[in-house]
Design a protein around this motif. Structure first.
Motif, mmCIF file in Angstrom:
data_model
loop_
_atom_site.group_PDB
_atom_site.id
_atom_site.type_symbol
_atom_site.label_atom_id
_atom_site.label_comp_id
_atom_site.label_asym_id
_atom_site.label_seq_id
_atom_site.Cartn_x
_atom_site.Cartn_y
_atom_site.Cartn_z
ATOM 1 N N GLN A 10 0.262 -0.036 5.819
ATOM 2 C CA GLN A 10 -0.892 0.394 6.617
ATOM 3 C C GLN A 10 -2.190 0.165 5.842
ATOM 4 N N GLU A 11 -2.165 0.429 4.540
ATOM 5 C CA GLU A 11 -3.346 0.201 3.713
ATOM 6 C C GLU A 11 -3.661 -1.294 3.625
ATOM 7 N N TYR A 12 -2.647 -2.108 3.516
ATOM 8 C CA TYR A 12 -2.809 -3.563 3.510
ATOM 9 C C TYR A 12 -3.494 -4.004 4.809
ATOM 10 N N ALA A 13 -3.019 -3.476 5.933
ATOM 11 C CA ALA A 13 -3.611 -3.820 7.232
ATOM 12 C C ALA A 13 -5.075 -3.382 7.291
ATOM 13 N N LEU A 38 -7.229 -5.287 -1.733
ATOM 14 C CA LEU A 38 -6.134 -5.887 -0.976
ATOM 15 C C LEU A 38 -5.124 -6.554 -1.904
ATOM 16 N N MET A 39 -5.601 -7.264 -2.918
ATOM 17 C CA MET A 39 -4.689 -7.936 -3.835
ATOM 18 C C MET A 39 -3.865 -6.925 -4.644
ATOM 19 N N ALA A 40 -4.462 -5.799 -4.971
ATOM 20 C CA ALA A 40 -3.719 -4.744 -5.676
ATOM 21 C C ALA A 40 -2.624 -4.167 -4.777
ATOM 22 N N VAL A 41 -2.946 -3.953 -3.510
ATOM 23 C CA VAL A 41 -1.965 -3.430 -2.553
ATOM 24 C C VAL A 41 -0.872 -4.477 -2.317
ATOM 25 N N TYR A 42 -1.260 -5.747 -2.206
ATOM 26 C CA TYR A 42 -0.280 -6.825 -2.027
ATOM 27 C C TYR A 42 0.723 -6.834 -3.184
ATOM 28 N N GLN A 43 0.240 -6.657 -4.391
ATOM 29 C CA GLN A 43 1.145 -6.630 -5.551
ATOM 30 C C GLN A 43 2.139 -5.472 -5.441
ATOM 31 N N GLN A 44 1.687 -4.351 -4.932
ATOM 32 C CA GLN A 44 2.583 -3.210 -4.737
ATOM 33 C C GLN A 44 3.632 -3.518 -3.668
ATOM 34 N N GLN A 48 7.696 -3.798 -4.330
ATOM 35 C CA GLN A 48 8.647 -2.961 -3.585
ATOM 36 C C GLN A 48 9.612 -3.781 -2.737
ATOM 37 N N GLY A 49 9.385 -5.083 -2.651
ATOM 38 C CA GLY A 49 10.227 -5.928 -1.813
ATOM 39 C C GLY A 49 9.939 -5.761 -0.333
ATOM 40 N N ALA A 50 8.756 -5.258 -0.019
ATOM 41 C CA ALA A 50 8.419 -4.951 1.372
ATOM 42 C C ALA A 50 7.867 -6.144 2.154
ATOM 43 N N LEU A 51 7.693 -7.297 1.507
ATOM 44 C CA LEU A 51 7.206 -8.471 2.237
ATOM 45 C C LEU A 51 8.187 -8.901 3.319
ATOM 46 N N THR A 52 9.455 -8.603 3.124
ATOM 47 C CA THR A 52 10.470 -8.993 4.102
ATOM 48 C C THR A 52 10.770 -7.883 5.103
ATOM 49 N N GLY A 66 -8.375 -10.866 10.423
ATOM 50 C CA GLY A 66 -8.271 -10.760 8.971
ATOM 51 C C GLY A 66 -6.869 -10.367 8.534
ATOM 52 N N THR A 67 -6.270 -9.455 9.272
ATOM 53 C CA THR A 67 -4.914 -9.024 8.945
ATOM 54 C C THR A 67 -3.923 -10.153 9.192
ATOM 55 N N ARG A 68 -4.055 -10.849 10.306
ATOM 56 C CA ARG A 68 -3.153 -11.978 10.575
ATOM 57 C C ARG A 68 -3.310 -13.066 9.524
ATOM 58 N N LEU A 69 -4.551 -13.332 9.118
ATOM 59 C CA LEU A 69 -4.806 -14.347 8.093
ATOM 60 C C LEU A 69 -4.087 -14.013 6.801
ATOM 61 N N TRP A 70 -4.281 -12.794 6.304
ATOM 62 C CA TRP A 70 -3.674 -12.431 5.026
ATOM 63 C C TRP A 70 -2.168 -12.269 5.123
ATOM 64 N N ALA A 71 -1.685 -11.678 6.208
ATOM 65 C CA ALA A 71 -0.236 -11.515 6.357
ATOM 66 C C ALA A 71 0.441 -12.885 6.417
ATOM 67 N N ALA A 72 -0.135 -13.815 7.173
ATOM 68 C CA ALA A 72 0.448 -15.154 7.264
ATOM 69 C C ALA A 72 0.385 -15.872 5.918
ATOM 70 N N THR A 73 -0.685 -15.687 5.199
ATOM 71 C CA THR A 73 -0.810 -16.288 3.874
ATOM 72 C C THR A 73 0.280 -15.762 2.945
ATOM 73 N N HIS A 74 0.447 -14.462 2.924
ATOM 74 C CA HIS A 74 1.430 -13.862 2.028
ATOM 75 C C HIS A 74 2.868 -14.031 2.510
ATOM 76 N N TYR A 75 3.033 -14.455 3.752
ATOM 77 C CA TYR A 75 4.362 -14.669 4.325
ATOM 78 C C TYR A 75 4.806 -16.137 4.222
ATOM 79 N N LEU A 76 3.927 -17.001 3.737
ATOM 80 C CA LEU A 76 4.238 -18.428 3.663
ATOM 81 C C LEU A 76 5.551 -18.727 2.942
ATOM 82 N N ALA A 77 5.786 -18.074 1.833
ATOM 83 C CA ALA A 77 6.998 -18.355 1.053
ATOM 84 C C ALA A 77 8.252 -17.790 1.716
ATOM 85 N N ILE A 78 8.080 -16.869 2.627
ATOM 86 C CA ILE A 78 9.222 -16.257 3.307
ATOM 87 C C ILE A 78 9.588 -17.071 4.548
ATOM 88 N N SER A 79 8.592 -17.408 5.346
ATOM 89 C CA SER A 79 8.824 -18.218 6.544
ATOM 90 C C SER A 79 7.602 -19.101 6.782
#
Length: 116
Positions: A10-13, A38-44, A48-52, A66-79
């Motif tokens: 939720q904080e990331y969003a 945001l980058m600090a929260v992303y690292q958390q 925690q393995g919560a990207l999946t 903005g949320t879709r942009l960052w979520a899609a960016t950070h999800y690139l390696a997953i899908s």
């Protein structure tokens, strides 16, 4: 899902939405602050393995660009396929600075220049 995982997503969003709004309004100080947080929260989230998690995946269709942009960016390696769809759609938005970011993110990922 753990409560802390839910709260951190939720904080990331919240922060990614704040970042997007700041970019679009030209408030670089607010954008830079939101980015750092945001980058600090992303690292958390990553630690925690919560990207999946389903909760993180849902951010790919969040109302906030903005949320879709960052979520899609950070999800690139997953899908890559899902992320590419989101980033491509964002890249087609007219008169939008986040569209430029979306296009650049995809280009740099394809070149192998992004480390997530």
């Amino acid at each position: 899902m753990k409560i802390t995982e839910c709260k951190i997503i939720q904080e990331y969003a919240r922060l990614s939405d704040l970042y997007g709004d700041a970019i679009e309004t030209g408030n670089h100080k607010k954008a830079n602050k939101a980015y750092d947080e945001l980058m600090a929260v992303y690292q958390q989230i990553k630690a925690q393995g919560a990207l999946t998690s389903d909760a993180f995946h849902e951010l790919l269709s969040a109302p906030s660009m903005g949320t879709r942009l960052w979520a899609a960016t950070h999800y690139l390696a997953i899908s890559y396929e899902e992320s590419e769809k989101v980033l491509t759609a964002l890249g087609e938005v007219s008169n939008c600075l986040l569209a430029v970011s979306a296009k650049t993110t995809l280009d740099e990922w394809k070149k192998g220049n992004l480390i997530l």
